[in-house]
Design a protein around this motif. Structure first.
Motif, short mmCIF file in Angstrom:
data_model
loop_
_atom_site.label_atom_id
_atom_site.label_comp_id
_atom_site.label_asym_id
_atom_site.label_seq_id
_atom_site.Cartn_x
_atom_site.Cartn_y
_atom_site.Cartn_z
N GLU A 3 0.82 -1.20 0.00
CA GLU A 3 0.00 0.00 0.00
C GLU A 3 0.87 1.27 0.00
OE1 GLU A 3 -3.47 -0.01 0.14
OE2 GLU A 3 -3.39 -2.19 -0.10
N ARG A 4 1.90 1.25 0.84
CA ARG A 4 2.82 2.39 0.94
C ARG A 4 4.24 1.86 1.08
NH1 ARG A 4 1.23 6.46 5.59
NH2 ARG A 4 1.23 4.53 6.82
N TYR A 5 5.19 2.77 0.90
CA TYR A 5 6.61 2.45 1.01
C TYR A 5 7.27 3.48 1.92
CZ TYR A 5 5.61 -0.57 -2.93
OH TYR A 5 5.07 -1.55 -3.74
N ALA A 30 11.31 -10.42 9.33
CA ALA A 30 10.70 -11.72 9.08
C ALA A 30 9.23 -11.61 8.71
CB ALA A 30 10.85 -12.61 10.31
N GLY A 31 8.61 -10.46 9.01
CA GLY A 31 7.19 -10.28 8.73
C GLY A 31 6.32 -11.15 9.61
N ARG A 52 3.60 -0.68 16.92
CA ARG A 52 3.89 -2.09 16.59
C ARG A 52 3.96 -2.34 15.10
NH1 ARG A 52 0.18 -4.85 19.76
NH2 ARG A 52 1.75 -4.37 21.34
N LYS A 53 3.07 -1.74 14.34
CA LYS A 53 2.98 -2.08 12.91
C LYS A 53 4.26 -1.75 12.14
CE LYS A 53 0.89 2.21 11.15
NZ LYS A 53 -0.26 2.72 10.37
N ASP A 212 -2.87 -4.89 5.78
CA ASP A 212 -3.24 -4.86 7.19
C ASP A 212 -2.54 -3.75 7.96
OD1 ASP A 212 -4.96 -7.10 7.02
OD2 ASP A 212 -3.26 -8.47 7.19
N GLY A 213 -1.72 -2.96 7.26
CA GLY A 213 -1.02 -1.85 7.90
C GLY A 213 0.30 -2.21 8.53
N MET A 214 0.77 -3.44 8.34
CA MET A 214 2.03 -3.88 8.92
C MET A 214 3.18 -3.66 7.93
SD MET A 214 0.68 -4.73 11.73
CE MET A 214 2.08 -5.40 12.66
#
Length: 225
Positions: A3-5, A30-31, A52-53, A212-214
């Motif tokens: 979604e974004r960088y 690790a995601g 956290r994200k 999911d915003g992560m």
């Protein structure tokens, strides 16, 4: 793909990175989610919910959407080329502070080189940034921006660049000063022995935000030298 960088500093693999990922509950390399450390009298999950994200990071170029006509692969190539022109450098160290309402690791000593590098990255990759949508601009303006910060927002899509840039590795959401002091005292003996001193900055990291915003590491790029 994302979604974004963003361009972040993220610590290389090792005990410092591992502890910070556990503290925040998200390993951006690790995601994956991480189990929080057990530290007496601290609700770590609650304290770290807001940041956290992102995982452990220091922002160099704030999250942005890709400009029309550009692709992730082009951004990757441009970031690689840019990294190769920036000499690696060191900070004197990092201090754990509750400042501006949240807990973070902040540079010790002279940060002139770091600040210049961050602004260079902001400017050099700005052709890849799509204009921020009106809702995002409105949200930023709720922070009572100064005239200079408003100009930054209009020019670069983010108010805290150039003279308003303050590098930090975020460790909490907003907490009041009294609790901030208690959290600092409880966290310091676990974290500070793991922080390198002097603190090397030898890489920059291209990050992507999923649906999911992560945030996830896409690639780490070595600086020159």
């Amino acid at each position: 793909m994302f979604e974004r960088y963003a361009i972040f500093y993220t610590p290389p693999p090792g005990p410092f990175a591992d502890f910070c990922a556990s503290w925040l509950g998200w390993d951006n390399k690790a995601g994956r989610k991480c189990v929080h450390p057990q530290i007496a009298d601290l609700d770590v999950a609650k304290l770290t919910l807001a940041p956290r994200k992102y995982g452990i990071h220091g922002t160099l170029k704030a999250p942005f959407r890709l400009a029309k006509g550009t692709m992730q692969s082009q951004l990757e190539q441009a970031t690689a080329q840019l990294a190769g022109t920036i000499p690696a450098f060191r900070l004197d160290g990092l201090s754990l502070k509750h400042h501006r309402g949240f807990l973070a690791l902040r540079p010790r000593g002279n940060a002139t080189t770091l600040n210049a590098v961050a602004q260079h990255i902001v400017e050099a990759l700005d052709d890849f940034r799509a204009p921020a949508p009106p809702a995002e601009l409105a949200r930023r303006r709720q922070a009572n921006l100064s005239e200079r910060q408003e100009e930054n927002l209009t020019t670069w899509g983010y108010p805290y660049v150039s003279d308003d840039f303050h590098f930090h590795l975020t460790l909490s959401g907003r907490i009041d000063p009294g609790l901030g002091a208690d959290v600092t005292d409880a966290l310091a003996p676990h974290l500070l022995p793991l922080v390198p001193r002097p603190f090397p900055i030898g890489q920059i990291t291209l990050m992507g935000e999923d649906s999911d915003g992560m945030f996830h590491e896409i690639h780490r790029y070595d600086l020159a030298g």
